[in-house]
Design an enzyme around this catalytic site. Structure first.
Site, short mmCIF file in Angstrom:
data_model
loop_
_atom_site.label_atom_id
_atom_site.label_comp_id
_atom_site.label_asym_id
_atom_site.label_seq_id
_atom_site.Cartn_x
_atom_site.Cartn_y
_atom_site.Cartn_z
N GLY A 8 0.89 -1.15 -0.08
CA GLY A 8 0.15 -0.04 0.05
C GLY A 8 1.03 1.34 -0.01
O GLY A 8 0.59 2.21 0.62
N GLY A 11 -0.59 5.32 -0.95
CA GLY A 11 -1.39 5.80 -0.22
C GLY A 11 -1.04 7.10 0.21
O GLY A 11 0.30 7.54 0.31
N GLN A 12 -1.75 7.77 1.39
CA GLN A 12 -1.16 9.00 1.83
C GLN A 12 -0.06 8.67 2.32
O GLN A 12 0.89 9.75 2.77
CB GLN A 12 -2.42 9.44 2.94
CG GLN A 12 -2.20 10.88 3.30
CD GLN A 12 -3.07 11.37 4.52
OE1 GLN A 12 -4.06 10.57 4.89
NE2 GLN A 12 -3.07 12.68 4.89
N ASP A 53 -1.54 -7.48 -4.42
CA ASP A 53 -2.90 -7.51 -3.99
C ASP A 53 -2.63 -8.36 -2.72
O ASP A 53 -2.45 -9.40 -2.72
CB ASP A 53 -3.83 -8.28 -4.72
CG ASP A 53 -5.25 -8.35 -4.14
OD1 ASP A 53 -5.50 -7.82 -2.95
OD2 ASP A 53 -6.22 -8.76 -4.93
N TYR A 142 -14.31 -0.35 10.08
CA TYR A 142 -13.04 0.17 10.13
C TYR A 142 -12.53 -0.14 11.61
O TYR A 142 -11.30 -0.56 11.95
CB TYR A 142 -12.73 1.61 9.99
CG TYR A 142 -11.47 2.22 10.03
CD1 TYR A 142 -10.47 1.90 8.83
CD2 TYR A 142 -10.95 3.26 10.83
CE1 TYR A 142 -9.19 2.68 8.81
CE2 TYR A 142 -9.90 3.75 10.72
CZ TYR A 142 -8.82 3.50 9.77
OH TYR A 142 -7.74 3.94 9.91
N LYS A 146 -9.47 -2.58 13.18
CA LYS A 146 -8.50 -2.26 13.79
C LYS A 146 -8.11 -2.87 15.27
O LYS A 146 -7.20 -3.13 15.69
CB LYS A 146 -8.36 -0.60 14.06
CG LYS A 146 -8.20 0.19 12.59
CD LYS A 146 -7.06 -0.05 11.90
CE LYS A 146 -6.90 0.71 10.78
NZ LYS A 146 -5.80 0.21 10.16
#
Ligand code: NAD
Ligand code: SER
Length: 323
Positions: A8, A11-12, A53, A142, A146
């Protein structure tokens, strides 16, 4: 020297963590996993990349074997507001990717960093000075991923010795890659509107306090926790960390000190407001400070000044990366 795989990495967080890790551990020792566009500018030219993936364990295992990885930064996730619109995807990416990373890490002896979040807390968590160890009953998919992720990561450490470590990030404010659909995104979007001299419509009510952090501190946290002396860690998954806490009014006032004509109005998004209301106002991060020396550099004033200066510079060179 570590051999790092970032899952990932576009991303940000990943788009900036990849640069920082390369600068510390060397370009050839950091492999950037990508999944889907958009890709940061220069992403494929900057170093080694691999398509992964993470919900497919074979793709994670193949990359770890091929590049002789010993440390995985697992950043694959669907952020809070987006996951509420597609809970199955939120679960599949959040938990599926993590389980695959943990199983591969167990087989190939890798350390694993997977961020948790302020989203791991819920309405019945103490909201002020939220303790490190406290009630965690989130009511978003979400948040559920977590909490489950924290527990299963500790389990893999205790049962099989997999070196899992994590921080509970607050809302992250940055200026390279836009956030991926979270509840705290407003605190980034507001800056882009301010520097363009456009009105900002805030989706959260005045008085909605949440923990926040500027990206340079978030990157330091990810690196410091993975470098921390394991003998000093009483906790692993996951540490409260914060740098500042504000509500939309406080942030608006701080931006107006730099851009006096800036205008903000409210149009409350009920989904985001409900999520934000269930999260802490401000966390107690003393365990991170004691156990591995957490000490953020940016407060609200310093972050605001830096964000505005950088975004103004980007605008001046015509960089179009706006909400
Ligand atoms: P992001 O949404 O910006 O990036 C997520 C990345 O995951 C993207 O690059 C996306 O392409 C990738 N991805 C999605 N599905 C994938 C799959 N199946 N396989 C591989 N990659 C996949 O998220 P971010 O803000 O960079 O967050 C990274 C981590 O930090 C997440 O665990 C997130 O929950 C956590 N976190 C972020 C914040 C924040 O404010 N940004 C706050 C708290 C915690
Ligand atoms: N920034 C994230 C979100 O709002 C917090 O984990 O989803």
């Amino acid at each position: 020297m570590k051999r790092i795989l970032i899952i990932g990495s576009t991303g940000q967080i990943g788009s900036e963590l990849s640069w920082k890790l390369r600068s510390i551990y060397g370009e050839s020792n950091v492999i950037c996993g990508y999944f889907a566009p958009p890709f940061p500018e220069g992403f494929f030219e900057a170093g080694q990349t691999v398509k992964i993936d993470a919900t497919d364990i074979n793709q994670v295992a193949d990359a770890v074997k091929k590049y002789q990885i010993d440390t995985i930064y697992n950043l694959a996730a669907i952020l809070s507001a987006t996951a509420e619109k597609n809970p199955q995807l939120g679960w599949d990416v959040g938990i599926g990717s993590l389980m695959n990373c943990l199983d591969v890490a167990r087989e190939y002896h890798c350390a694993v960093f997977t961020p948790s979040s302020i989203g791991a807390f819920g309405s019945n968590t103490p909201h002020k000075n939220t303790p490190q160890d406290t009630i965690q009953r989130p009511n978003t998919v979400y948040g559920i991923t977590k909490v489950a992720g924290e527990l299963i990561s500790d389990y893999y450490y205790e049962r099989w010795g997999v070196d899992t470590r994590s921080v509970r990030y607050p809302g992250l404010i940055s200026n390279l890659t836009l956030p991926g659909g979270g509840t705290t995104d407003y605190a980034v979007e507001i800056f882009y509107k301010a520097v363009k001299n456009e009105k900002f419509v805030c989706p959260l009510r005045a008085g909605t306090f949440m923990d926040m952090m500027y990206m340079p501190d978030a990157l330091d946290a990810a690196i410091q926790i993975m470098e921390a002396d394991p003998a000093k860690l009483k906790h692993r998954n996951s540490f409260n960390i914060t740098a500042m806490s504000f509500d939309p009014e406080r942030l608006y006032a701080e931006i107006k000190r730099h851009i006096p004509g800036f205008v903000m109005e409210y149009d409350i998004d009920p989904l985001k407001q409900a999520i934000a209301d269930s999260w802490p106002d401000n966390m107690d991060d003393s365990c991170a400070r004691i156990e591995w020396g957490w000490n953020p550099k940016y407060n609200l004033e310093a972050m605001t000044k830096d964000m505005i200066a950088i975004l103004k510079k980007k605008m001046a060179v015509g960089n179009e990366c706006y909400f």
